[in-house]
Structure formats: C-alpha cells, structure tokens
Scaffold this active site. Structure first.
Site, PDB file in Angstrom:
ATOM      1  N   ALA A  66     -15.034 -42.781  -0.150  1.00  0.00           N
ATOM      2  CA  ALA A  66     -16.253 -43.395   0.367  1.00  0.00           C
ATOM      3  C   ALA A  66     -15.878 -44.569   1.253  1.00  0.00           C
ATOM      4  CB  ALA A  66     -17.125 -43.846  -0.796  1.00  0.00           C
ATOM      5  N   GLY A 109     -13.769 -40.398  -3.235  1.00  0.00           N
ATOM      6  CA  GLY A 109     -14.794 -39.411  -2.921  1.00  0.00           C
ATOM      7  C   GLY A 109     -14.226 -38.198  -2.191  1.00  0.00           C
ATOM      8  N   GLU A 112     -13.050 -35.991  -4.797  1.00  0.00           N
ATOM      9  CA  GLU A 112     -14.214 -35.456  -5.513  1.00  0.00           C
ATOM     10  C   GLU A 112     -14.890 -34.332  -4.728  1.00  0.00           C
ATOM     11  OE1 GLU A 112     -15.637 -39.608  -5.987  1.00  0.00           O
ATOM     12  OE2 GLU A 112     -16.075 -39.012  -8.040  1.00  0.00           O
ATOM     13  N   GLU A 132     -10.364 -45.561  -7.323  1.00  0.00           N
ATOM     14  CA  GLU A 132     -11.516 -46.475  -7.436  1.00  0.00           C
ATOM     15  C   GLU A 132     -11.249 -47.655  -8.359  1.00  0.00           C
ATOM     16  OE1 GLU A 132     -11.702 -43.147  -7.544  1.00  0.00           O
ATOM     17  OE2 GLU A 132     -13.444 -42.437  -6.405  1.00  0.00           O
TER      18      GLU A 132
HETATM   19  N1  CO8 Z   1     -13.175 -46.662   3.686  1.00  0.00           N
HETATM   20  C1  CO8 Z   1     -13.208 -47.270   4.897  1.00  0.00           C
HETATM   21  N2  CO8 Z   1     -12.176 -47.259   5.756  1.00  0.00           N
HETATM   22  C2  CO8 Z   1     -11.051 -46.622   5.375  1.00  0.00           C
HETATM   23  C3  CO8 Z   1     -10.948 -45.973   4.134  1.00  0.00           C
HETATM   24  C4  CO8 Z   1     -12.080 -46.005   3.276  1.00  0.00           C
HETATM   25  N3  CO8 Z   1     -12.110 -45.369   2.101  1.00  0.00           N
HETATM   26  N4  CO8 Z   1      -9.708 -45.449   4.042  1.00  0.00           N
HETATM   27  C5  CO8 Z   1      -9.082 -45.735   5.177  1.00  0.00           C
HETATM   28  N5  CO8 Z   1      -9.874 -46.448   6.002  1.00  0.00           N
HETATM   29  C6  CO8 Z   1      -9.562 -46.965   7.328  1.00  0.00           C
HETATM   30  C7  CO8 Z   1      -8.686 -48.200   7.249  1.00  0.00           C
HETATM   31  O1  CO8 Z   1      -9.454 -49.339   6.998  1.00  0.00           O
HETATM   32  C8  CO8 Z   1      -8.046 -48.186   8.630  1.00  0.00           C
HETATM   33  O2  CO8 Z   1      -8.977 -48.684   9.538  1.00  0.00           O
HETATM   34  P1  CO8 Z   1      -8.464 -49.711  10.708  1.00  0.00           P
HETATM   35  O3  CO8 Z   1      -7.477 -48.888  11.514  1.00  0.00           O
HETATM   36  O4  CO8 Z   1      -9.726 -50.027  11.430  1.00  0.00           O
HETATM   37  O5  CO8 Z   1      -7.833 -50.854  10.001  1.00  0.00           O
HETATM   38  C9  CO8 Z   1      -7.886 -46.704   8.902  1.00  0.00           C
HETATM   39  O6  CO8 Z   1      -8.783 -46.021   8.038  1.00  0.00           O
HETATM   40  C10 CO8 Z   1      -6.492 -46.194   8.622  1.00  0.00           C
HETATM   41  O7  CO8 Z   1      -6.171 -46.562   7.299  1.00  0.00           O
HETATM   42  P2  CO8 Z   1      -4.835 -47.380   6.918  1.00  0.00           P
HETATM   43  O8  CO8 Z   1      -4.419 -48.260   8.048  1.00  0.00           O
HETATM   44  O9  CO8 Z   1      -5.081 -48.028   5.598  1.00  0.00           O
HETATM   45  O10 CO8 Z   1      -3.800 -46.169   6.804  1.00  0.00           O
HETATM   46  P3  CO8 Z   1      -2.501 -46.117   5.868  1.00  0.00           P
HETATM   47  O11 CO8 Z   1      -1.776 -44.871   6.267  1.00  0.00           O
HETATM   48  O12 CO8 Z   1      -1.773 -47.386   5.872  1.00  0.00           O
HETATM   49  O13 CO8 Z   1      -3.098 -45.908   4.377  1.00  0.00           O
HETATM   50  C11 CO8 Z   1      -4.509 -44.921   2.708  1.00  0.00           C
HETATM   51  C12 CO8 Z   1      -3.793 -44.741   4.065  1.00  0.00           C
HETATM   52  C13 CO8 Z   1      -3.487 -45.035   1.595  1.00  0.00           C
HETATM   53  C14 CO8 Z   1      -5.378 -43.677   2.484  1.00  0.00           C
HETATM   54  C15 CO8 Z   1      -5.376 -46.200   2.750  1.00  0.00           C
HETATM   55  O14 CO8 Z   1      -6.183 -46.156   3.916  1.00  0.00           O
HETATM   56  C16 CO8 Z   1      -6.301 -46.342   1.561  1.00  0.00           C
HETATM   57  O15 CO8 Z   1      -5.860 -46.720   0.486  1.00  0.00           O
HETATM   58  N6  CO8 Z   1      -7.609 -46.066   1.779  1.00  0.00           N
HETATM   59  C17 CO8 Z   1      -8.620 -46.298   0.745  1.00  0.00           C
HETATM   60  C18 CO8 Z   1      -8.536 -45.242  -0.348  1.00  0.00           C
HETATM   61  C19 CO8 Z   1      -9.561 -45.530  -1.425  1.00  0.00           C
HETATM   62  O16 CO8 Z   1      -9.499 -46.526  -2.116  1.00  0.00           O
HETATM   63  N7  CO8 Z   1     -10.543 -44.609  -1.574  1.00  0.00           N
HETATM   64  C20 CO8 Z   1     -11.591 -44.747  -2.565  1.00  0.00           C
HETATM   65  C21 CO8 Z   1     -12.832 -45.327  -1.965  1.00  0.00           C
HETATM   66  S1  CO8 Z   1     -14.120 -45.572  -3.157  1.00  0.00           S
HETATM   67  C22 CO8 Z   1     -14.753 -44.044  -3.404  1.00  0.00           C
HETATM   68  O17 CO8 Z   1     -14.356 -43.084  -2.803  1.00  0.00           O
HETATM   69  C23 CO8 Z   1     -15.856 -43.918  -4.413  1.00  0.00           C
HETATM   70  C24 CO8 Z   1     -16.495 -42.548  -4.305  1.00  0.00           C
HETATM   71  C25 CO8 Z   1     -17.694 -42.363  -5.175  1.00  0.00           C
HETATM   72  C26 CO8 Z   1     -18.899 -42.972  -4.615  1.00  0.00           C
HETATM   73  C27 CO8 Z   1     -20.113 -42.231  -5.013  1.00  0.00           C
HETATM   74  C28 CO8 Z   1     -21.312 -43.139  -5.151  1.00  0.00           C
HETATM   75  C29 CO8 Z   1     -22.550 -42.426  -5.687  1.00  0.00           C
END
Ligand code: CO8
Length: 258
Positions: A66, A109, A112, A132
C-alpha cells in the site's frame, strides 16, 4: 487494450486478459486511484468474457505494498469511514481463474494481492513479505488469513511478526507459489499457463476454482458434497461429452462452453 493512470489492460483472442499494475516509479505502490481503476478494470475483464486473468506489475516490482505516503496522515476515522483499500478484495471474488506473474517485490499489500490469485508464478529474483510490522501496523487485506492458510501458522507468524522477506526459492518451498522461472520468462510462463486453462471448458475451470476455494471455507464433508454436486452438474453440458469423446477419438477436444 485500455490504459488508465495506474493500470494497463489487454484481452487477447484466446480469452486471456492481462492486467498490469503500472506505477513503476513507486514500485506499483497501491493507492486509492489504482484501487478505483482496478475495480473498474475487473468489471471490464468480466464484461469482455475473458476466461483467465493474468495479473502482473510493470518494472522491478509486482507491488511494494500500500502507498505509505498516501496512508501516513490518515486517521482511524479516515480509514474506517472509507474502508480503505477494501475493494482490492474484488480480485479474490473473480469467478474466472487468475494467475499472478510475480516479478520483483511482492510486499505488504502486494503480497496480499498476489495471494488472492489462484496460481502464483514467480521470477527467480522475486521476493515476498509482510513488512507492515515495521510501519507500526499489520497486514490489512488478507495477509494474516491467506498467508496462514497457504503456509501454515509457523511460517506465517515468522513472516508477519518479523517482517522478513523470502526469496522465490523459499516461497516455492513453503508453498506460497507453485512455479519459479527465470525473471525474464515469468510473464510468458504465466501467459502459457493462462492460454492452456483458457483452452479448457470455462465452466469446468470455474467449477474447479470454486471447489478448491471452498476447501478453506467449510468442513471436509460439506466440501466433498459441494464438489460432488459440481462434478455431477458438469454432465449437464456438451463440454463433458466433447471432452470424453475427443479422448476416445484420440483428437484434441474443442470446448465451446456449451
Ligand atoms: N509506498 C509508497 N512508495 C513506495 C512504496 C510504498 N509501499 N514502496 C516503494 N515506494 C517508492 C519509494 O518511496 C521510492 O520513491 P522515490 O524514488 O520517490 O524515493 C520508489 O518507490 C523506489 O523505492 P526505493 O528507493 O525504496 O527502492 P529500493 O530498491 O531501495 O527498495 C523496497 C525497495 C525494499 C521494496 C522499498 O521500497 C520498501 O521497503 N518499500 C516499502 C515496502 C513496505 O513496507 N510495504 C508495506 C506497505 S503497508 C501495506 O502494504 C499494508 C497493506 C494493507 C492495507 C489494507 C488496508 C485496508
């Protein structure tokens, strides 16, 4: 072919729909716009008469979860009043078989949504996880439930409570995916499987899906009865006669959904 801000949808003549999550700059993070467009795309898939759906992600992720930037300032009231991200569940309700072609990250997500697919094919470089816990939340669109059913309590607790990621090989070993192929082949493999399924009786494929999913919902005796009723029902249709006649005639079957 139809495109929106966050998705691309194609439906080919073989009855295979391909839906691509397409926000690669944000690793296909799932935001409200994408969810709204996804819901509309699934309606288009159903209306098109597609027989199988392949879901994949553009770039180096299936989906990295998400959209954290969108969620950060939300309150409890915002989340509950909007039932935030709940419409993703419509994927699980699709009647036709669905295949997830997982390239790169399938996190939060993203993992999921992948688990809502009926068959999961991963590229060797894919990684899965429910991170998460590190954000101060828990999975919210089925992670605690579907992951536990897929891989069992021990593995699900390990992944959800630590947020650690598993690579494709481990995902295969624990039963999260059914096939791992080289990264460059993942979409093509999914399309081959999709075309194979699309060539069978659509009614039989949908019945098979409904029966397998029933196994999570009911007792063994009820599930067996449900299966037997469907099994008997398929003898009401031409595809059963055609499939069996083609076998006996030693020729390929020509299913018509008749
Ligand atoms: N949300 C927003 N932006 C994201 C997300 C995300 N989940 N993941 C990556 N991005 C963005 C980064 O911010 C970055 O943007 P920018 O270039 O503008 O800085 C771009 O994508 C590239 O990402 P990274 O530079 O971080 O790339 P890396 O190769 O260094 O890392 C990773 C890749 C490991 C995947 C890293 O991006 C990461 O950890 N992302 C977040 C993963 C995460 O925590 N996901 C869980 C989110 S919460 C969730 O999913 C809850 C779901 C249930 C909700 C349902 C509600 C009813």
């Amino acid at each position: 072919m139809s495109s929106s801000d966050t998705l691309t949808l194609t439906v080919d003549d073989d009855g295979v729909a391909q839906l691509t999550l397409n926000r690669p700059a944000a690793l296909n993070a799932l935001n409200t716009t994408m969810m709204t467009e996804f819901s509309a795309a699934l309606r288009q898939v159903t209306d098109s008469g597609a027989r199988v759906l392949v879901l994949t992600g553009a770039g180096r992720a299936f989906a990295a979860g998400a959209d954290i930037a969108e969620m950060r300032d939300r309150t409890f009231g915002d989340m509950t009043d909007s039932n935030h991200l709940a419409a993703w569940e419509e994927l699980a309700d699709l009647r036709i078989p669905t295949i997830g072609a997982v390239n790169g990250f399938a996190l939060g997500g993203g993992c999921e949504i992948a688990m809502m697919c009926d068959i999961l094919i991963a590229g060797a470089g894919a990684s899965f996880g429910q991170p998460e816990i590190g954000l101060g939340i828990i999975p919210g669109i089925g992670g605690t439930q579907r992951l536990t059913r897929l891989v069992g309590k021990a593995q699900a607790m390990d992944l959800i409570l630590t947020g650690r990621r598993v690579d494709a090989a481990e995902a295969l070993r624990i039963g999260l995916v059914s096939r791992v192929v080289p990264d460059d082949d993942v979409l093509e493999e999914a399309l081959v499987v999709a075309r194979q399924i699309a060539g069978f009786s659509g009614r039989a494929a949908r019945a098979a899906k409904e029966c397998v999913l029933r196994a999570d919902q009911t007792t063994l005796s009820e599930g067996l009865l449900f299966e037997r009723r469907w099994f008997h029902s398929l003898f009401a249709f031409d595809d059963q006669t055609e499939g069996m006649t083609a076998f006996l005639d030693k020729r390929p079957a020509r299913f018509t959904d008749g």
